[in-house]
Design an enzyme around this catalytic site. Structure first.
Site, PDB file in Angstrom:
ATOM      1  NE  ARG A  90      -3.119   2.682   2.677  1.00  0.00           N
ATOM      2  CZ  ARG A  90      -3.261   3.417   3.761  1.00  0.00           C
ATOM      3  NH1 ARG A  90      -2.767   3.015   4.904  1.00  0.00           N
ATOM      4  NH2 ARG A  90      -3.923   4.550   3.725  1.00  0.00           N
ATOM      5  CG  HIS A 205     -13.405   4.976   4.380  1.00  0.00           C
ATOM      6  ND1 HIS A 205     -12.934   3.738   3.991  1.00  0.00           N
ATOM      7  CD2 HIS A 205     -12.642   5.339   5.444  1.00  0.00           C
ATOM      8  CE1 HIS A 205     -11.935   3.377   4.784  1.00  0.00           C
ATOM      9  NE2 HIS A 205     -11.737   4.337   5.666  1.00  0.00           N
ATOM     10  N   GLY A 207     -14.063   5.945   9.444  1.00  0.00           N
ATOM     11  CA  GLY A 207     -13.314   5.254  10.489  1.00  0.00           C
ATOM     12  C   GLY A 207     -12.668   6.326  11.332  1.00  0.00           C
ATOM     13  CG  ASN A 208      -8.924   7.325  14.192  1.00  0.00           C
ATOM     14  OD1 ASN A 208      -9.590   8.156  14.800  1.00  0.00           O
ATOM     15  ND2 ASN A 208      -7.624   7.197  14.344  1.00  0.00           N
ATOM     16  NE  ARG A 238      -5.625  12.821   9.618  1.00  0.00           N
ATOM     17  CZ  ARG A 238      -5.843  11.646   9.022  1.00  0.00           C
ATOM     18  NH1 ARG A 238      -6.997  11.388   8.447  1.00  0.00           N
ATOM     19  NH2 ARG A 238      -4.897  10.750   8.986  1.00  0.00           N
ATOM     20  CG  MET A 281     -18.501   6.419  17.064  1.00  0.00           C
ATOM     21  SD  MET A 281     -18.944   8.141  17.392  1.00  0.00           S
ATOM     22  CE  MET A 281     -18.438   8.951  15.887  1.00  0.00           C
ATOM     23  N   GLY A 329     -14.629   1.505  10.164  1.00  0.00           N
ATOM     24  CA  GLY A 329     -14.906   1.216  11.574  1.00  0.00           C
ATOM     25  C   GLY A 329     -16.226   1.752  12.097  1.00  0.00           C
ATOM     26  CD  GLU A 332     -16.741  -2.171   7.681  1.00  0.00           C
ATOM     27  OE1 GLU A 332     -16.454  -3.117   8.437  1.00  0.00           O
ATOM     28  OE2 GLU A 332     -15.984  -1.783   6.772  1.00  0.00           O
TER      29      GLU A 332
HETATM   30  P1  ADP Z   1      -8.753   3.682  10.771  1.00  0.00           P
HETATM   31  O1  ADP Z   1      -9.005   4.980  10.070  1.00  0.00           O
HETATM   32  O2  ADP Z   1      -7.733   3.807  11.866  1.00  0.00           O
HETATM   33  O3  ADP Z   1      -8.545   2.503   9.854  1.00  0.00           O
HETATM   34  P2  ADP Z   1     -11.177   2.257  11.552  1.00  0.00           P
HETATM   35  O4  ADP Z   1     -11.809   2.147  10.231  1.00  0.00           O
HETATM   36  O5  ADP Z   1     -10.594   1.051  12.166  1.00  0.00           O
HETATM   37  O6  ADP Z   1     -10.099   3.427  11.572  1.00  0.00           O
HETATM   38  O7  ADP Z   1     -12.267   2.871  12.561  1.00  0.00           O
HETATM   39  C1  ADP Z   1     -11.991   3.148  13.891  1.00  0.00           C
HETATM   40  C2  ADP Z   1     -13.225   3.773  14.517  1.00  0.00           C
HETATM   41  O8  ADP Z   1     -14.293   2.825  14.455  1.00  0.00           O
HETATM   42  C3  ADP Z   1     -13.055   4.161  15.989  1.00  0.00           C
HETATM   43  O9  ADP Z   1     -13.592   5.444  16.207  1.00  0.00           O
HETATM   44  C4  ADP Z   1     -13.915   3.130  16.700  1.00  0.00           C
HETATM   45  O10 ADP Z   1     -14.483   3.665  17.851  1.00  0.00           O
HETATM   46  C5  ADP Z   1     -15.005   2.883  15.679  1.00  0.00           C
HETATM   47  N1  ADP Z   1     -15.731   1.644  15.991  1.00  0.00           N
HETATM   48  C6  ADP Z   1     -15.297   0.384  15.923  1.00  0.00           C
HETATM   49  N2  ADP Z   1     -16.247  -0.462  16.382  1.00  0.00           N
HETATM   50  C7  ADP Z   1     -17.315   0.292  16.754  1.00  0.00           C
HETATM   51  C8  ADP Z   1     -18.608   0.038  17.286  1.00  0.00           C
HETATM   52  N3  ADP Z   1     -19.005  -1.189  17.542  1.00  0.00           N
HETATM   53  N4  ADP Z   1     -19.425   1.089  17.509  1.00  0.00           N
HETATM   54  C9  ADP Z   1     -19.023   2.340  17.251  1.00  0.00           C
HETATM   55  N5  ADP Z   1     -17.828   2.656  16.747  1.00  0.00           N
HETATM   56  C10 ADP Z   1     -16.978   1.650  16.500  1.00  0.00           C
END
Ligand code: ADP
Length: 401
Positions: A90, A205, A207-208, A238, A281, A329, A332
């Site tokens: 990547r 998308h 996630g974090n 961010r 989250m 994250g 989903e």
């Molecule tokens: P990254 O950008 O680091 O790849 P991810 O896609 O792994 O991030 O997402 C991380 C986020 O997903 C965190 O804020 C985490 O709290 C959130 N998350 C993971 N599982 C849950 C859940 N069951 N409910 C709410 N938020 C979740």
């Protein structure tokens, strides 16, 4: 044992990897080397349901790779190292050079190096990993998959900023976008789900790190991240979009250095900086449900920022829109955030509605994807699981077929 595809996602001090079987792309093992080049480095491997951890001094990415391969042999993850036929890396930034995954050669390495100026925290790590693997496994076939590649189709009407054109062109300042590997993976998956060769949708998308993508005819048409991943919606730490003149105020009036302020925007803003509670989250949703005012405000602000882009992107995708998709994250796993976002959408003559029962299905029961909208919804809403590593592995195999 059959051939394997190794996928490597290297940062400046970490090296994450997944090992796939080449036959069916099933996961053999995955792991990470952390704190590479820093005190306290260690390796972690997930293999056959258990976790192997080893604390070991790792001076650089090459040492991380060598020690990882030793551990594979010790735990019989592979019989012989040369089972690794292909390695897909990547790479965060491909600038304007790469619009798709590519076989790695010396020219590609040089251009990835050139793009380090756009991603100084990421591209050098990828290069170190590439050079390490060229030394260790010189016979493996190697390819690079870029986060920016999917977005090279964004037309200049969406990628150009309203700044001085001569300056922007001279210095390569434009929207490059990020998360392209995930946005592409979801595009291909949605084509499969809808049984269409070409799809029009908005991908969220979240996630974090987080970005939205308006996809038209299966191509990226606009995305919320920009010249860097700091732009767009509010994220875990961010800020997302802010008035660019705040930089001057922060340095001239608030007395911060430019580095300190940029650091504040990257590391101590977003969910963490606004709430003062957490960037995770799960913590914030829990506090919201306990009626914590701070969490309530933060999550409403967060959802509003998403909706501002979402409404804009629904408009950009236009009348042919097939779907909205939540992934990563938060997308989903958090039915709560999905509901908060959809609730705030209030587009004239367009009803988008979730089916509460479906939306609340436990994430563990969602295999690849789930339709979560109600029958009344004029645009179907899906949760689709993203898998960036799988796309990198598949592209590696395709390139050398
Ligand atoms: P990254 O950008 O680091 O790849 P991810 O896609 O792994 O991030 O997402 C991380 C986020 O997903 C965190 O804020 C985490 O709290 C959130 N998350 C993971 N599982 C849950 C859940 N069951 N409910 C709410 N938020 C979740």
């Amino acid at each position: 044992m059959g051939g394997k595809v190794l996928v490597i996602n290297a940062g400046s001090s970490s090296m994450k990897w997944s090992l796939f079987s080449k036959n069916d792309f099933s996961i053999v093992a995955s792991g990470i080397a952390e704190r590479v080049g820093i005190e306290g480095s260690f390796l972690k491997i997930n293999f056959e349901g258990s976790e192997i951890k080893k604390e070991i001094k790792l001076n650089d990415h090459k040492a991380a790779a060598i020690e990882t391969l030793k551990l594979w042999q010790k735990h019989k993850i592979v019989k012989k190292i040369n089972e690794v036929e292909l390695i897909g890396f990547r790479v965060v930034h491909g600038g304007e050079y790469f619009n798709d995954s590519i076989k790695i050669d010396s020219k590609v390495i040089e251009l990835i190096g050139e793009c380090s100026k756009f991603a100084p925290l990421h591209n050098p790590g990828a290069l170190q990993a590439i050079n390490a693997m060229l030394d260790i496994l010189p016979n493996a076939k190697m390819s690079a998959t870029f986060d920016t590649a999917f977005h090279t189709t964004i037309p200049s009407i969406n990628s150009q900023y309203g700044i001085n054109r001569e300056f922007a062109q001279k210095w390569g300042i434009k929207k490059y976008g990020m998360h392209g590997i995930s946005h592409k993976f979801i595009t291909l998956k949605l084509q499969e789900i809808l049984n269409k060769n070409s799809v029009n949708f908005v991908n969220l998308h979240i996630g974090n790190g987080a970005s939205l993508c308006a996809v038209k005819d299966s191509k990226s048409f606009d995305t919320s991240m920009g010249f860097t991943p700091l732009a767009g919606i509010m994220m875990g730490t961010r800020s997302g979009d802010i008035d660019p003149a705040i930089h001057e105020y922060a340095t001239e009036v608030a007395g911060m250095s430019l580095k300190e302020f940029t650091n504040l925007l990257n590391k101590n803003s977003g969910l963490l900086g606004v709430s003062g509670i957490s960037s995770d989250m799960r913590d914030l949703v829990k506090r919201y449900k306990e009626n914590d005012e701070n969490a309530i405000f933060t999550l409403n602000l967060y959802a509003q920022k998403i909706v501002d882009y979402l409404a804009n992107y629904i408009n950009k995708v236009g009348k042919k829109i097939d779907a909205l998709v939540f992934t990563a994250g938060i997308g989903e796993n958090s039915s709560f955030i999905r509901e908060l976002v959809i609730e705030k959408l209030d587009l004239p003559n367009l009803n988008i509605e979730l089916d509460q029962n479906k939306n609340n299905i436990s994430p563990s029961e969602i295999k690849d994807y789930l339709l979560i909208s109600s029958n009344n919804s004029q645009i179907p809403v899906y949760v689709i699981r993203t898998n960036e590593e799988l796309l990198i592995a598949q592209d590696a195999v395709k390139l050398y077929e």
